[in-house]
Structures are given as C-alpha cells and as structure tokens.
Design an enzyme around this catalytic site. Structure first.
Site, PDB file in Angstrom:
ATOM      1  N   HIS A  59       0.832  -1.208   0.000  1.00 20.69           N
ATOM      2  CA  HIS A  59       0.000   0.000   0.000  1.00 20.69           C
ATOM      3  C   HIS A  59       0.863   1.253   0.000  1.00 20.69           C
ATOM      4  CE1 HIS A  59      -3.877  -1.996   0.791  1.00 20.69           C
ATOM      5  NE2 HIS A  59      -3.168  -2.825   1.530  1.00 20.69           N
ATOM      6  N   GLU A  85      -9.797   4.437  -3.960  1.00 20.18           N
ATOM      7  CA  GLU A  85     -10.136   4.388  -2.536  1.00 20.18           C
ATOM      8  C   GLU A  85      -9.732   5.666  -1.811  1.00 20.18           C
ATOM      9  OE1 GLU A  85      -9.450  -0.439  -2.635  1.00 20.18           O
ATOM     10  OE2 GLU A  85      -7.936   0.883  -1.755  1.00 20.18           O
ATOM     11  N   PHE A 116       1.009   3.494   7.691  1.00 18.20           N
ATOM     12  CA  PHE A 116      -0.277   3.618   8.368  1.00 18.20           C
ATOM     13  C   PHE A 116      -1.354   3.061   7.448  1.00 18.20           C
ATOM     14  CE2 PHE A 116      -4.171   6.255   8.944  1.00 18.20           C
ATOM     15  CZ  PHE A 116      -4.533   5.767  10.193  1.00 18.20           C
ATOM     16  N   ILE A 118      -5.328   2.167   6.710  1.00 17.32           N
ATOM     17  CA  ILE A 118      -6.721   2.442   7.049  1.00 17.32           C
ATOM     18  C   ILE A 118      -7.558   2.260   5.790  1.00 17.32           C
ATOM     19  CG2 ILE A 118      -6.519   4.924   6.567  1.00 17.32           C
ATOM     20  CD1 ILE A 118      -8.479   5.433   8.880  1.00 17.32           C
TER      21      ILE A 118
END
Length: 313
Positions: A59, A85, A116, A118
């Site tokens: 990611h 996204e 991080f 999410i």
C-alpha cells in the site's frame, strides 16, 4: 457458477503472496460471500506475521500517488484501486493537510515499521489524519492487530470488485422480468455483526480459552440505568470460548441488519487468570438505528491489573 481467479487477482486484493496462494488452493468460489469468508479465515488464521507485513507493504502512504510509491509489490491493478479508494481523501485535502499527513505518516512508519493502514474509502483527509494521530499512541502489538483488521476491510472491498461483473449467490440476486438479467440487490455479511478478540498485553500474545458471553438488553425503558437492578432484563445472544488467536467463535447469527439496542459482552477473565484483579469484565455499548448495518468489533486488552477496549469495525 464457481468463479476462478488468478494468483495476481488475489495479490491485487491483498499484497500477501501466501494469502493469494491459500485463496487459490481453497477456491474456486461460487459467490462473493464465500470468498470473503475464506479470506477472513485465511488472513487471520493461516497468514503469518511476514505475510501481514508483505501485504502492508503493498500500500502507498495515504495521500501519496500509488504510481510513485516505493513499495515493491504494488501491482497496476492495486495502484488503480488505491487511487479510487483515496479519492475522497484527495478531494478534501489542502496543501497544509497533505503536508501534515506526510509528516505523521513518517512518524508512524518510524515507530511501527510499516505504513499507516486504514480503509480510506469515503473518508476525508481530516478524518484520516485524526485517526492516524489517535492510533499513534497505541502499543505496537495493538496497532499491528488494528492494521491487520483494516487490511481485511480493504481486501473485502477489492474482492467485491472482482465479483462485480459476475453472478452472485441466489440470496443476493433479483431477477429482472423485463430483460431477464440478473442484478445484485444487496451484499450479505460474511461474519456476525458483533465480534471480539482478546490480547494478553502482559504476555504479549492472544488470550486463548477465555469464555465470552453476548447479551442484549430487553426491557420497556430505553436502556439500563447505572446502578440499577436489571439482572433479569438481559437476553443471551450467544457464547463461545476464544481460540488460539484470542478470537471468539460466532456469538450470534450472521444477519444483514443488527437489531438496534443496548448490548453487553462479558469476558470470564477470572477463570482465564485466577490471579487477575477482575473476576470478569463486561462492556456495555449501544447500537443506534443508523448503525444497524455496521460491524462492531470489541477487542479487550487485558493484563492482571488493568484492561482497556476500543471500538473497532
């Protein structure tokens, strides 16, 4: 009709090679729901720590262009999905919030060793930044678990994209009498709407063998009153014992809409650790009408003389 997907398809959904291999071995899948159920089991029970870190590395940082990301295993499909996204976040960002996000991302990676993570779909930059700051204070073992949960949310969204142009199970279809074309009516849950797990922070590992009880408040008044006597007003929804990963079994049926109301989840901590200060721990929470389609994950962080919890999803 069972659908076959390639290893690269599953890697685009979750950057773990082991995850993709297990999905291929377990498939093919007749529906999105079955694929999601398999994905959850594989991710939380078969993929190891290295597999989790490999997926995290697939990611880009929030706010970063996926095509310019240094991550080695971001496929073109994954990069395209990441861009979509993060579209809400990028649309709500300013130069100052992007700079702040960049700085906090750097601090986060330095502390935890990975980006991080999410599920950014539909979230604004201020909202993501606030969550990043809140989670920054977590212990590494707690944050690692949260990041894994966020990865599975992303995986579920991407699996849905794989199935978006195919027929799904009969429970999620409606037939168009005009054109005789099958259309998707709704996506059913792949797991119960209320789940939990326990981490023994004193030992630094999941707490297995803990009895868990889920109840719902059933009375005429709006909800239980602090200090009131309501012993006979709680209705058992289900019970189980945590497995080796500290996760409870199914505490209630898998339903699309969770009944609004007050719930209580209790943990038999005294039996798990006779020297524990708490003979048992109960967490009471309320599900609003507007939240009935949400997923409520209630983890417990336990040590002999303290405990804490937080709202997961």
């Amino acid at each position: 009709m069972e659908m076959k997907f390639s290893k690269n398809d599953f890697i685009a959904c979750c950057g773990s090679t082991k995850f993709a291999e297990y999905m291929i071995a377990d498939g093919p899948y007749a529906s999105y729901e079955k694929a999601v159920a398999a994905a959850n089991y594989i991710w939380f029970n078969k993929v190891d720590v290295n597999g989790w870190l490999e997926a995290f590395g697939g990611h880009p940082q929030i706010g970063q262009n996926p095509s310019s990301s240094p991550a080695h295993n971001i496929s073109s499909t994954s990069a395209q999905w990441s861009k979509g996204e993060q579209s809400t976040a990028l649309a709500t960002a300013t130069d100052s919030t992007l700079q702040e996000l960049y700085e906090w991302n750097s601090r986060y990676k330095q502390k935890f060793g990975h980006v991080f993570l999410i599920c950014a779909s539909g979230r604004s930059t201020p909202e993501i930044l606030s969550e990043l700051k809140r989670r920054f204070s977590n212990r590494p073992i707690v944050e690692f678990e949260i990041a894994a949960g966020e990865q599975m949310k992303i995986t579920e969204l991407r699996l849905q994209k794989l199935f978006s142009n195919v027929e799904v199970s009969a429970s999620t279809r409606v037939q168009s009498t005009a054109s005789d074309v099958t259309k998707v009516e709704a996506t059913t849950r792949a797991r119960p709407p209320i789940t939990t797990h326990i981490l023994d922070v004193a030992r630094g590992c999941p707490a297995s063998g803990v009895e868990v009880l889920l109840e719902m408040y059933n009375a005429i008044q709006p909800g239980p009153v602090f200090g009131g006597s309501d012993k006979d007003k709680w209705i058992t929804q289900g019970s189980s014992t945590t497995d080796k990963d500290g996760r409870s079994g199914q505490l209630m049926k898998v339903v699309n809409d969770l009944s609004p109301g007050v719930y209580r989840i209790s943990f038999n901590t005294g039996k798990y650790n006779p020297n524990c200060f708490f003979p048992y721990v109960s967490i009471v929470f309320e599900v609003k009408e507007s939240q009935k389609t949400e997923h409520f994950h209630v983890p417990l962080l336990l040590s002999p003389f303290s405990f804490s919890t937080y709202r997961g999803s």
